[in-house]
Design a protein around this motif. Sequence first.
Motif, PDB file in Angstrom:
ATOM      1  N   LYS A  96       0.957  -1.258  -0.066  1.00  0.00           N
ATOM      2  CA  LYS A  96      -0.077  -0.065   0.069  1.00  0.00           C
ATOM      3  C   LYS A  96       1.072   1.233  -0.030  1.00  0.00           C
ATOM      4  CE  LYS A  96      -4.191  -1.810   2.048  1.00  0.00           C
ATOM      5  NZ  LYS A  96      -4.411  -2.447   3.613  1.00  0.00           N
ATOM      6  N   PHE A  97       1.821   1.145   0.862  1.00  0.00           N
ATOM      7  CA  PHE A  97       2.975   2.356   0.860  1.00  0.00           C
ATOM      8  C   PHE A  97       3.410   2.635  -0.631  1.00  0.00           C
ATOM      9  CE2 PHE A  97       7.382   3.436   1.409  1.00  0.00           C
ATOM     10  CZ  PHE A  97       7.297   4.734   1.916  1.00  0.00           C
ATOM     11  N   ALA A  98       3.620   1.653  -1.342  1.00  0.00           N
ATOM     12  CA  ALA A  98       4.368   2.049  -2.631  1.00  0.00           C
ATOM     13  C   ALA A  98       3.663   3.395  -3.357  1.00  0.00           C
ATOM     14  CB  ALA A  98       4.360   0.779  -3.268  1.00  0.00           C
ATOM     15  N   GLN A 155      21.106  -2.453   0.343  1.00  0.00           N
ATOM     16  CA  GLN A 155      22.217  -1.637  -0.163  1.00  0.00           C
ATOM     17  C   GLN A 155      21.413  -0.551  -0.708  1.00  0.00           C
ATOM     18  OE1 GLN A 155      25.540  -3.433  -2.219  1.00  0.00           O
ATOM     19  NE2 GLN A 155      25.294  -1.815  -3.639  1.00  0.00           N
ATOM     20  N   ALA A 156      20.413  -0.701  -1.543  1.00  0.00           N
ATOM     21  CA  ALA A 156      19.665   0.188  -2.367  1.00  0.00           C
ATOM     22  C   ALA A 156      19.289   1.189  -1.483  1.00  0.00           C
ATOM     23  CB  ALA A 156      18.455  -0.321  -3.141  1.00  0.00           C
ATOM     24  N   PHE A 157      18.469   0.656  -0.059  1.00  0.00           N
ATOM     25  CA  PHE A 157      18.075   1.411   0.739  1.00  0.00           C
ATOM     26  C   PHE A 157      18.963   2.546   1.397  1.00  0.00           C
ATOM     27  CE2 PHE A 157      16.291   2.776   4.925  1.00  0.00           C
ATOM     28  CZ  PHE A 157      15.049   3.193   4.746  1.00  0.00           C
ATOM     29  N   GLU A 161      17.157   6.829   9.971  1.00  0.00           N
ATOM     30  CA  GLU A 161      16.038   7.386  10.903  1.00  0.00           C
ATOM     31  C   GLU A 161      14.709   7.247  10.141  1.00  0.00           C
ATOM     32  OE1 GLU A 161      17.966  11.050  10.966  1.00  0.00           O
ATOM     33  OE2 GLU A 161      16.430  12.090   9.793  1.00  0.00           O
ATOM     34  N   VAL A 162      14.895   7.237   8.839  1.00  0.00           N
ATOM     35  CA  VAL A 162      13.354   6.789   8.120  1.00  0.00           C
ATOM     36  C   VAL A 162      12.654   5.834   8.534  1.00  0.00           C
ATOM     37  CG1 VAL A 162      12.797   6.577   5.951  1.00  0.00           C
ATOM     38  CG2 VAL A 162      14.143   8.039   5.950  1.00  0.00           C
ATOM     39  N   LEU A 163      13.470   4.629   8.772  1.00  0.00           N
ATOM     40  CA  LEU A 163      12.658   3.294   9.122  1.00  0.00           C
ATOM     41  C   LEU A 163      12.539   3.420  10.584  1.00  0.00           C
ATOM     42  CD1 LEU A 163      15.151   0.626   7.691  1.00  0.00           C
ATOM     43  CD2 LEU A 163      12.995   1.264   6.764  1.00  0.00           C
ATOM     44  N   LEU A 164      12.903   4.167  11.368  1.00  0.00           N
ATOM     45  CA  LEU A 164      12.478   4.435  12.770  1.00  0.00           C
ATOM     46  C   LEU A 164      11.284   5.159  13.107  1.00  0.00           C
ATOM     47  CD1 LEU A 164      16.094   5.087  14.374  1.00  0.00           C
ATOM     48  CD2 LEU A 164      14.929   2.732  13.853  1.00  0.00           C
ATOM     49  N   GLY A 196      24.856  16.410  -4.676  1.00  0.00           N
ATOM     50  CA  GLY A 196      23.359  17.176  -4.813  1.00  0.00           C
ATOM     51  C   GLY A 196      22.652  16.966  -3.404  1.00  0.00           C
ATOM     52  N   ARG A 197      22.931  15.849  -2.891  1.00  0.00           N
ATOM     53  CA  ARG A 197      22.234  15.597  -1.469  1.00  0.00           C
ATOM     54  C   ARG A 197      22.617  16.780  -0.263  1.00  0.00           C
ATOM     55  NH1 ARG A 197      22.273  11.149  -4.168  1.00  0.00           N
ATOM     56  NH2 ARG A 197      20.276  10.115  -4.100  1.00  0.00           N
ATOM     57  N   SER A 198      23.671  17.391  -0.621  1.00  0.00           N
ATOM     58  CA  SER A 198      24.059  18.452   0.346  1.00  0.00           C
ATOM     59  C   SER A 198      23.365  19.852   0.070  1.00  0.00           C
ATOM     60  CB  SER A 198      25.710  18.715   0.420  1.00  0.00           C
ATOM     61  OG  SER A 198      25.960  19.271  -0.734  1.00  0.00           O
ATOM     62  N   SER A 237      16.411  18.151   3.105  1.00  0.00           N
ATOM     63  CA  SER A 237      15.848  17.041   3.510  1.00  0.00           C
ATOM     64  C   SER A 237      16.519  15.937   2.961  1.00  0.00           C
ATOM     65  CB  SER A 237      14.364  16.973   3.306  1.00  0.00           C
ATOM     66  OG  SER A 237      13.862  16.768   1.966  1.00  0.00           O
ATOM     67  N   GLY A 238      16.258  14.727   3.703  1.00  0.00           N
ATOM     68  CA  GLY A 238      17.246  13.435   2.928  1.00  0.00           C
ATOM     69  C   GLY A 238      18.351  13.413   3.703  1.00  0.00           C
ATOM     70  N   MET A 239      19.293  12.592   2.834  1.00  0.00           N
ATOM     71  CA  MET A 239      20.495  12.099   3.381  1.00  0.00           C
ATOM     72  C   MET A 239      21.471  13.239   3.950  1.00  0.00           C
ATOM     73  SD  MET A 239      20.689   8.741   2.792  1.00  0.00           S
ATOM     74  CE  MET A 239      21.908   7.982   2.680  1.00  0.00           C
TER      75      MET A 239
HETATM   76  C1  HEM Z   1      10.288   0.459   3.895  1.00  0.00           C
HETATM   77  C2  HEM Z   1      10.868   1.069   2.956  1.00  0.00           C
HETATM   78  C3  HEM Z   1      10.859   2.469   2.208  1.00  0.00           C
HETATM   79  C4  HEM Z   1      10.572   3.540   3.001  1.00  0.00           C
HETATM   80  C5  HEM Z   1       9.877   3.743   4.464  1.00  0.00           C
HETATM   81  C6  HEM Z   1      10.934   4.803   2.190  1.00  0.00           C
HETATM   82  C7  HEM Z   1      10.691   6.032   2.416  1.00  0.00           C
HETATM   83  C8  HEM Z   1      11.476   7.047   1.787  1.00  0.00           C
HETATM   84  C9  HEM Z   1      11.381   8.579   2.253  1.00  0.00           C
HETATM   85  C10 HEM Z   1      10.632   8.932   3.434  1.00  0.00           C
HETATM   86  C11 HEM Z   1      11.762   9.294   1.182  1.00  0.00           C
HETATM   87  C12 HEM Z   1      11.717  10.900   1.318  1.00  0.00           C
HETATM   88  C13 HEM Z   1      13.370  11.148   1.670  1.00  0.00           C
HETATM   89  C14 HEM Z   1      13.818  11.009   2.855  1.00  0.00           C
HETATM   90  O1  HEM Z   1      13.163  11.348   4.019  1.00  0.00           O
HETATM   91  O2  HEM Z   1      15.056  10.300   3.113  1.00  0.00           O
HETATM   92  C15 HEM Z   1      12.318   8.252   0.324  1.00  0.00           C
HETATM   93  C16 HEM Z   1      12.873   8.613  -0.716  1.00  0.00           C
HETATM   94  C17 HEM Z   1      13.477   7.851  -1.703  1.00  0.00           C
HETATM   95  N1  HEM Z   1      13.480   6.476  -1.794  1.00  0.00           N
HETATM   96 FE1  HEM Z   1      12.266   5.365  -0.246  1.00  0.00          FE
HETATM   97  N2  HEM Z   1      11.487   4.046   1.128  1.00  0.00           N
HETATM   98  C18 HEM Z   1      11.567   2.987   1.141  1.00  0.00           C
HETATM   99  C19 HEM Z   1      12.174   2.125   0.303  1.00  0.00           C
HETATM  100  C20 HEM Z   1      12.967   2.442  -0.915  1.00  0.00           C
HETATM  101  C21 HEM Z   1      13.688   1.342  -2.021  1.00  0.00           C
HETATM  102  C22 HEM Z   1      13.743  -0.002  -1.597  1.00  0.00           C
HETATM  103  C23 HEM Z   1      13.899   2.227  -2.784  1.00  0.00           C
HETATM  104  C24 HEM Z   1      14.899   1.639  -3.796  1.00  0.00           C
HETATM  105  C25 HEM Z   1      15.080   1.915  -5.106  1.00  0.00           C
HETATM  106  C26 HEM Z   1      13.743   3.616  -2.418  1.00  0.00           C
HETATM  107  C27 HEM Z   1      14.065   4.675  -3.309  1.00  0.00           C
HETATM  108  C28 HEM Z   1      13.832   6.018  -3.005  1.00  0.00           C
HETATM  109  C29 HEM Z   1      14.492   6.979  -3.801  1.00  0.00           C
HETATM  110  C30 HEM Z   1      15.139   6.894  -5.171  1.00  0.00           C
HETATM  111  C31 HEM Z   1      14.136   8.275  -3.017  1.00  0.00           C
HETATM  112  C32 HEM Z   1      14.465   9.772  -3.688  1.00  0.00           C
HETATM  113  C33 HEM Z   1      15.811  10.144  -2.806  1.00  0.00           C
HETATM  114  C34 HEM Z   1      16.281  11.322  -3.081  1.00  0.00           C
HETATM  115  O3  HEM Z   1      15.396  12.287  -3.364  1.00  0.00           O
HETATM  116  O4  HEM Z   1      17.425  11.650  -2.860  1.00  0.00           O
HETATM  117  N3  HEM Z   1      12.969   3.621  -1.309  1.00  0.00           N
HETATM  118  N4  HEM Z   1      11.842   7.000   0.619  1.00  0.00           N
END
Ligand code: HEM
Length: 512
Positions: A31-33, A55-57, A64-67, A462-464, A468-470
């Motif tokens: 559903k989250f997808a 590794q992709a994650f 902290e996203v997973l927490l 770019g992440r810097s 938000s994010g990394m």
């Molecule tokens: C339980 C699994 C996942 C959760 C809860 C999740 C959650 C999130 C969240 C909250 C963001 C927004 C950015 C941030 O806060 O870091 C994000 C961005 C992103 N996620 Fe996920 N994600 C999950 C799995 C994945 C997986 C397996 C991939 C693999 C391809 C992925 C690819 C991305 C990408 C490409 C972005 C954008 C990153 C960016 O802007 O630099 N996610 N995700």
Amino acid sequence: MKSLTFDEVSKHNKEGDVWIVIDSKVYNISKFANMHPGGTGILYAESIAGKDATQAFFGLHRHEVLLRPQYARLQIGTIAGEEPVVQPLVAGDVSRVPYAEPSWLAKGFFSPFYKEGHKRFQRAMRKFATEVVYPDAIKCEENGKRISQEVVEKLCEMNIPAMRLGPGKHLEGRTLLGGVITPEEFDHFHELIVNFELARFGTRGYVDALLAGEVIGLPPVLNFGSPELRAKVVPEVLDGKKFICLAISEAFAGSDVAGLQTTAVREGDEWVITGTKKWITNGVFADYFTVGCRSKDGYVVILVPRSDDVSTKAIKTAYSPTAGTAYVTFEKARVPVANTLGEVGKGLQVILSNFNHERWMIVCTSLSAQRMVVEECLKWVNQRIVFGKPLSAQAVVRAKLASMIARIEAGQSWLETVTHQMNNMSYDEQADKLTGQIGLLKQFITRTGRETAEDATQIFGGRSITASGMGKLIENYHRTSPYDAILGGQEDVLGDLGVRQAIKKMPKNVKL
Ligand code: HEM
């Protein structure tokens, strides 16, 4: 939690029915997808859906996203026979990343300066900062609101604002950090620890929101106010009932304090104060202003309470409005002469006497933030895969890290040596012997800070540049590191001060 096998997970690999594994934990993201901020389609990729996506994650998200509760509840099971590798820190723990902590905190290292009591104090302070301050820091840095009163009260209960003024009489009778140490034991290394612990969250605006105005605005009251004024104002401020700020700099005069234009005119038992002040940290929510003025008999510092004749306007700055940076206007504000701090004509000494301590504090908080940046970079280069290898495989990246580490370690050693002098010198001796050295130290630290901000920005790419994010902490540090180089005395001016002090002390009887 269900125990599952990779075989079972692999059956859930299509739109509407997707499971993935991250660090041995199984997540149902069917559903989250559709709500995934990074897009939906990528989660159905052959290498992700139904597979181990660890590794992709970690190449794309902070742990902290997973927490976060809304994502943690997507976990439906764990892989049989496997244990999670990634362990978040428990509040109070020190980081396991090399150089993320000063060496005295690292296992197996020694220090001539820190004793068992400092270690105990650091642990308690880290726990308090992580549990109480951190959540508020994250919230306020983003929404720009002032520090919450609840946190102020907890800080005051622990007497943290009092400790930030350094050792001294003001600590007498106060229970420090729940009684971990006594006021008599408290020294500048404990104070250094307080500053370090409050500045390691990557929320620079909030570092100043954390009552920085009190750290610089209250000492003139404490050291130069009348006993009656002290008895009223000091407890109000240290107990979090009133807020104070230091109002010296003006649009007309920043580092050049002698150029102040705000005037104080004596009328009977009152001062009448007229003028403006700029860049005043915490000014937006201050109840008291420690104001540098010009009078007919020379410079004078006066404690001005907020009134209808005192107005404050928030200034838009590059860092968060949580710091409460203000433009302050005094329109014939009337204040009793009893609010004079020190002697009329000697205001400059009152102002200058405060500077060493303020600059030393900025060195502590800047260095703490620089360590945080090094920790972020070491984690990132380890988990980010580029050209099929971790980023750390690139020599150019390692070279940047080498410089960053060398800078923080050099800065830390210098700071600790200066702090040791502060512990052993009277206030007057410090003014005589350490003014130049602290000026040079601050110049060094704030320069290294900006070099580190630049290097980290290149490492994070770019992440810097996104908030938000990394790379969000790198973005914050890169945007805000110039504050350290300006507040408390501009970098070049301080370097110059250090050299001028050295020239002044050159003996007459030496020649090449
Ligand atoms: C339980 C699994 C996942 C959760 C809860 C999740 C959650 C999130 C969240 C909250 C963001 C927004 C950015 C941030 O806060 O870091 C994000 C961005 C992103 N996620 Fe996920 N994600 C999950 C799995 C994945 C997986 C397996 C991939 C693999 C391809 C992925 C690819 C991305 C990408 C490409 C972005 C954008 C990153 C960016 O802007 O630099 N996610 N995700």
